[in-house]
Scaffold this motif. Structure first.
Motif, PDB file in Angstrom:
ATOM      1  N   GLY A 272      41.206  41.032  38.801  1.00 46.53           N
ATOM      2  CA  GLY A 272      39.983  41.735  39.208  1.00 46.53           C
ATOM      3  C   GLY A 272      40.084  43.221  38.900  1.00 46.53           C
ATOM      4  N   SER A 273      41.220  43.803  39.237  1.00 46.92           N
ATOM      5  CA  SER A 273      41.412  45.225  38.974  1.00 46.92           C
ATOM      6  C   SER A 273      41.499  45.498  37.479  1.00 46.92           C
ATOM      7  CB  SER A 273      42.675  45.728  39.666  1.00 46.92           C
ATOM      8  OG  SER A 273      42.550  45.587  41.063  1.00 46.92           O
ATOM      9  N   ALA A 274      42.140  44.597  36.740  1.00 46.79           N
ATOM     10  CA  ALA A 274      42.224  44.769  35.279  1.00 46.79           C
ATOM     11  C   ALA A 274      40.822  44.720  34.666  1.00 46.79           C
ATOM     12  CB  ALA A 274      43.110  43.687  34.668  1.00 46.79           C
ATOM     13  N   PHE A 275      39.990  43.799  35.182  1.00 46.71           N
ATOM     14  CA  PHE A 275      38.612  43.698  34.690  1.00 46.71           C
ATOM     15  C   PHE A 275      37.849  45.001  34.969  1.00 46.71           C
ATOM     16  CE2 PHE A 275      34.157  42.244  35.028  1.00 46.71           C
ATOM     17  CZ  PHE A 275      34.017  41.641  33.782  1.00 46.71           C
ATOM     18  N   ALA A 276      38.099  45.589  36.131  1.00 47.92           N
ATOM     19  CA  ALA A 276      37.410  46.827  36.515  1.00 47.92           C
ATOM     20  C   ALA A 276      37.795  48.000  35.630  1.00 47.92           C
ATOM     21  CB  ALA A 276      37.695  47.162  37.981  1.00 47.92           C
ATOM     22  N   GLU A 277      38.886  47.867  34.860  1.00 48.25           N
ATOM     23  CA  GLU A 277      39.268  48.952  33.944  1.00 48.25           C
ATOM     24  C   GLU A 277      39.306  48.472  32.495  1.00 48.25           C
ATOM     25  OE1 GLU A 277      43.211  50.492  34.102  1.00 48.25           O
ATOM     26  OE2 GLU A 277      44.133  48.591  34.552  1.00 48.25           O
ATOM     27  N   TYR A 278      38.587  47.372  32.208  1.00 47.21           N
ATOM     28  CA  TYR A 278      38.465  46.863  30.830  1.00 47.21           C
ATOM     29  C   TYR A 278      39.818  46.491  30.229  1.00 47.21           C
ATOM     30  CZ  TYR A 278      33.664  48.657  30.893  1.00 47.21           C
ATOM     31  OH  TYR A 278      32.358  48.900  31.200  1.00 47.21           O
ATOM     32  N   GLN A 279      40.753  46.040  31.050  1.00 49.75           N
ATOM     33  CA  GLN A 279      42.086  45.722  30.529  1.00 49.75           C
ATOM     34  C   GLN A 279      42.443  44.255  30.728  1.00 49.75           C
ATOM     35  OE1 GLN A 279      44.008  48.186  28.837  1.00 49.75           O
ATOM     36  NE2 GLN A 279      41.934  49.002  28.984  1.00 49.75           N
ATOM     37  N   GLU A 280      41.459  43.409  31.034  1.00 44.49           N
ATOM     38  CA  GLU A 280      41.792  42.017  31.362  1.00 44.49           C
ATOM     39  C   GLU A 280      42.353  41.252  30.170  1.00 44.49           C
ATOM     40  OE1 GLU A 280      38.842  43.170  30.956  1.00 44.49           O
ATOM     41  OE2 GLU A 280      37.697  41.773  29.732  1.00 44.49           O
ATOM     42  N   GLN A 281      42.106  41.726  28.960  1.00 40.34           N
ATOM     43  CA  GLN A 281      42.688  41.052  27.795  1.00 40.34           C
ATOM     44  C   GLN A 281      44.150  41.452  27.600  1.00 40.34           C
ATOM     45  OE1 GLN A 281      41.044  38.744  26.248  1.00 40.34           O
ATOM     46  NE2 GLN A 281      39.139  39.146  27.349  1.00 40.34           N
ATOM     47  N   LYS A 282      44.516  42.602  28.129  1.00 38.42           N
ATOM     48  CA  LYS A 282      45.873  43.101  27.910  1.00 38.42           C
ATOM     49  C   LYS A 282      46.773  42.852  29.096  1.00 38.42           C
ATOM     50  CE  LYS A 282      44.636  46.644  24.613  1.00 38.42           C
ATOM     51  NZ  LYS A 282      44.103  47.987  24.554  1.00 38.42           N
ATOM     52  N   LYS A 283      46.197  42.918  30.297  1.00 38.24           N
ATOM     53  CA  LYS A 283      47.037  42.820  31.475  1.00 38.24           C
ATOM     54  C   LYS A 283      46.970  41.447  32.122  1.00 38.24           C
ATOM     55  CE  LYS A 283      46.998  47.748  32.400  1.00 38.24           C
ATOM     56  NZ  LYS A 283      46.645  48.825  33.317  1.00 38.24           N
ATOM     57  N   ALA A 284      46.225  40.538  31.569  1.00 38.48           N
ATOM     58  CA  ALA A 284      46.150  39.206  32.148  1.00 38.48           C
ATOM     59  C   ALA A 284      45.762  38.248  31.037  1.00 38.48           C
ATOM     60  CB  ALA A 284      45.135  39.176  33.268  1.00 38.48           C
ATOM     61  N   ARG A 285      46.004  36.960  31.281  1.00 37.73           N
ATOM     62  CA  ARG A 285      45.832  36.006  30.220  1.00 37.73           C
ATOM     63  C   ARG A 285      44.411  35.435  30.168  1.00 37.73           C
ATOM     64  NH1 ARG A 285      50.130  31.260  29.654  1.00 37.73           N
ATOM     65  NH2 ARG A 285      50.349  31.503  27.399  1.00 37.73           N
ATOM     66  N   SER A 286      43.840  35.214  31.366  1.00 34.55           N
ATOM     67  CA  SER A 286      42.548  34.534  31.400  1.00 34.55           C
ATOM     68  C   SER A 286      41.458  35.404  30.806  1.00 34.55           C
ATOM     69  CB  SER A 286      42.156  34.205  32.837  1.00 34.55           C
ATOM     70  OG  SER A 286      43.175  33.471  33.424  1.00 34.55           O
ATOM     71  N   ARG A 287      40.526  34.763  30.198  1.00 31.23           N
ATOM     72  CA  ARG A 287      39.357  35.443  29.676  1.00 31.23           C
ATOM     73  C   ARG A 287      38.238  35.221  30.666  1.00 31.23           C
ATOM     74  NH1 ARG A 287      37.922  36.993  24.442  1.00 31.23           N
ATOM     75  NH2 ARG A 287      35.678  36.822  24.540  1.00 31.23           N
ATOM     76  N   PRO A 288      37.477  36.255  30.982  1.00 24.20           N
ATOM     77  CA  PRO A 288      36.358  36.015  31.884  1.00 24.20           C
ATOM     78  C   PRO A 288      35.391  35.005  31.283  1.00 24.20           C
ATOM     79  CG  PRO A 288      36.580  38.341  31.386  1.00 24.20           C
ATOM     80  CD  PRO A 288      37.550  37.630  30.515  1.00 24.20           C
ATOM     81  N   ALA A 289      34.963  34.049  32.079  1.00 20.55           N
ATOM     82  CA  ALA A 289      34.036  33.035  31.586  1.00 20.55           C
ATOM     83  C   ALA A 289      32.649  33.630  31.383  1.00 20.55           C
ATOM     84  CB  ALA A 289      33.959  31.883  32.584  1.00 20.55           C
ATOM     85  N   SER A 290      32.323  34.641  32.163  1.00 15.34           N
ATOM     86  CA  SER A 290      31.073  35.345  31.934  1.00 15.34           C
ATOM     87  C   SER A 290      31.355  36.798  32.227  1.00 15.34           C
ATOM     88  CB  SER A 290      29.983  34.824  32.869  1.00 15.34           C
ATOM     89  OG  SER A 290      30.195  35.342  34.162  1.00 15.34           O
ATOM     90  N   SER A 291      30.361  37.634  32.054  1.00 20.86           N
ATOM     91  CA  SER A 291      30.622  39.053  32.218  1.00 20.86           C
ATOM     92  C   SER A 291      30.848  39.424  33.677  1.00 20.86           C
ATOM     93  CB  SER A 291      29.455  39.848  31.664  1.00 20.86           C
ATOM     94  OG  SER A 291      28.283  39.442  32.319  1.00 20.86           O
ATOM     95  N   ARG A 292      30.476  38.574  34.594  1.00 24.09           N
ATOM     96  CA  ARG A 292      30.586  39.016  35.970  1.00 24.09           C
ATOM     97  C   ARG A 292      31.632  38.269  36.795  1.00 24.09           C
ATOM     98  NH1 ARG A 292      25.019  36.381  38.041  1.00 24.09           N
ATOM     99  NH2 ARG A 292      25.914  34.434  38.729  1.00 24.09           N
ATOM    100  N   THR A 293      32.152  37.205  36.270  1.00 19.06           N
ATOM    101  CA  THR A 293      33.176  36.513  37.048  1.00 19.06           C
ATOM    102  C   THR A 293      34.007  35.676  36.085  1.00 19.06           C
ATOM    103  OG1 THR A 293      33.582  35.067  38.932  1.00 19.06           O
ATOM    104  CG2 THR A 293      31.719  34.496  37.535  1.00 19.06           C
ATOM    105  N   TRP A 294      35.026  35.027  36.593  1.00 21.55           N
ATOM    106  CA  TRP A 294      35.788  34.131  35.734  1.00 21.55           C
ATOM    107  C   TRP A 294      36.420  33.055  36.564  1.00 21.55           C
ATOM    108  CZ3 TRP A 294      37.140  39.251  36.365  1.00 21.55           C
ATOM    109  CH2 TRP A 294      38.235  39.506  37.179  1.00 21.55           C
TER     110      TRP A 294
END
Ligand code: ZN
Length: 524
Positions: A502-524
């Protein structure tokens, strides 16, 4: 709290997507026999990881990861310990927290007299000309639970200026030396967005709330570069010790960025930092072309931080209806919201410039007003994966949960506040409004992304306190062992996800700091 820290290892989970495409370098480190929780819903468990440089390149079974082993690889046997992704704190005041580690500690003082004693001891350690700051006092732990006054501390601080903060940062206590240096007297006029607490004669009591604190802040010399550097070093060491590998520094001063930049240059920036300087200074970032999440792995800029209101503890959070224990008071909007149109204008322009918007809003009225602004911004500038956040989002009007989701607004929240404030917040806002306070369950059920953090130095940086708070909602006074509004509890897995993905998503780093890809722009 029954966590056994020795059983928990934390490690930054960073995956290099392209790493397997070429000739494979040997791993620098392989961890085996770990009980790994990946925060990847498709593959939640694993037993081994391989690390090359600063990235995790493989997570899986011992055999899978063994393919990365080379002659130089360091092998670490975790003996079954839990291994989690590094915690990412979505809201800290990093250098303030670092400075407070060495300053006066007032938060756990159990009486006003003890505050006085601790300040007296601090005076002995304070160099001539320096101020005593920080402190984080909390009058709700004293009996009677009354805010302190300058008169309380003047006798022990006759020559040293003091401006110690309430732990929420929304009020501070000045002594008479500080009042003199700041040229404050009974004749000083009130300021919009703030309160100067006065006695019956109109003389300042020493307490300054929200924007009124600025009257004192102006008189305090800014920390020197060396002081800021020392605070940052302390903060980095402390973050590493509690498993926090990324932080998002809200209201960062450009002088903080300078210090981080210097540490980065020397290979000493051991925590990944995303800085959000004040929205009132948005042009400073925009004019050099910085956009959201701009920078390198360890240091990024491109967000702006705004304030809509104060705090519930200081009765300055902006509510629709009056405070339950102060019928004439609905809280106050921040100085930046005078008028709200000016704030909206700045946020609109900052968003158009590609900067991410992060806005502090605590009371239901403030939250609603910011959601209105975010809605207007999406209409005017179009939706471009803004990931606007409401920082704290503590007391949400029931009608607004759905709007958080529809507008893709991230709720950046600090679970520890619920078990701390939960001791007294019902007296301030009543039972009905408390039901949708710190409402993690309601937000998740509406499909809102939660990003977790602490607001350190306001609350402790240790993420285990936050996880404990999110899962139990057991208030610190021991009065709600089954949870204060237990229907708002979330699971440990959800809490860990908010604190990492959640925090990685809030800083646009979810591709680098976590493996899962958000299923949509607002949740995953
Ligand atoms: Zn904060």
């Amino acid at each position: 709290m029954n966590y056994n820290r020795t059983k928990i290892l934390t490690c930054l989970i960073v995956f290099a997507a392209a790493a397997s495409a070429q000739a494979r370098p040997a791993a620098d480190l392989i961890v085996i026999h770990a009980n790994i929780y990946t925060v990847d819903r498709r593959h939640p468990k694993a037993e081994a990881i391989a690390v090359v440089g600063e990235r995790i390149v493989a997570v899986g079974s011992k055999a899978e990861v063994d393919a990365w082993r080379g002659p130089e690889t360091r092998l670490l046997d975790a003996h079954g310990k839990l291994l989690l992704p590094g915690f990412n704190d979505s809201h800290v005041h990093f250098t303030d927290g670092g400075a407070a580690l060495a300053g006066v500690q007032l938060n756990d003082a159990t009486s006003a007299e003890e505050v006085k004693r601790r300040l007296a001891a601090q005076v002995a350690k304070t160099k001539a000309g320096e101020w005593i700051l920080g402190g984080d006092w909390d009058e709700t732990k004293w009996s009677p639970a009354q805010p302190p006054t300058a008169a309380l501390i003047d006798s022990v601080t006759p020559n040293v200026p003091v401006f110690v903060s309430r732990y929420d940062g929304h009020q501070g206590l000045a002594n008479s030396v500080a009042l003199r240096l700041a040229a404050i007297s009974a004749g000083t006029a009130d300021v919009p967005g703030g309160v100067i607490v006065r006695d019956a004669s109109g003389a300042p009591s020493g307490i300054f709330k929200d924007a009124a604190q600025e009257l004192i802040f102006k008189a305090i010399p800014p920390p020197s570069h060396e002081q800021r550097l020392a605070a940052a070093r302390r903060a980095l060491a402390y973050a590493a010790s509690v498993g926090v590998t990324s932080v998002q520094h809200m209201s960062a001063a450009f002088a903080d960025v300078e210090v981080y930049s210097e540490l980065l240059e020397h290979g000493q920036l051991t925590t990944r930092i995303y800085c959000a300087p004040l929205e009132t200074e948005w042009q400073d970032q925009a004019k050099v072309g910085l956009r959201r999440a701009w920078g390198s792995t360890y240091l990024r800029l491109g967000a702006v931080k705004g304030f809509a209101d104060g705090s519930i503890g200081s009765r300055t959070a902006a509510l629709f209806e009056p405070y339950s224990d102060e019928p004439d008071n609905r809280g106050i909007l921040s100085a930046e919201m005078h008028p709200p149109e000016a704030m909206r204008e700045r946020l609109m322009k900052a968003d158009a410039a590609g900067l991410q918007l992060r806005v502090h809003a605590i009371g239901d009225r403030a939250i609603s007003m910011i959601l209105d602004m975010f809605a207007a911004i999406e209409v005017a500038n179009g939706y471009h994966d803004q990931r606007m956040t409401i920082e704290h989002a503590q007391h949400v009007a029931p009608k607004d949960f759905e709007r958080f989701a529809r507008l893709h607004v991230i709720a950046s929240m600090q679970p520890y506040h619920a078990i701390d404030d939960g001791r007294w917040v019902e007296a301030r806002i009543g039972r009905e409004r408390a039901k949708t306070s710190y409402a993690w369950r309601s937000l998740l059920d509406h499909g809102v992304t939660l990003a977790f953090g602490t607001d350190w130095g306001v609350a402790p940086l240790d993420p285990l306190f936050g996880l404990y708070a999110a899962v139990t909602r057991a208030t610190l006074d021991g009065k709600n062992p089954q949870g204060w509004f237990p229907e708002q509890r979330i699971t440990l897995a959800e809490a860990v996800e908010a604190y990492t993905m959640g925090s990685a998503f809030a800083e646009y780093q979810e591709q680098k700091k976590a493996r899962s890809r958000p299923a949509s722009s607002r949740t995953w």
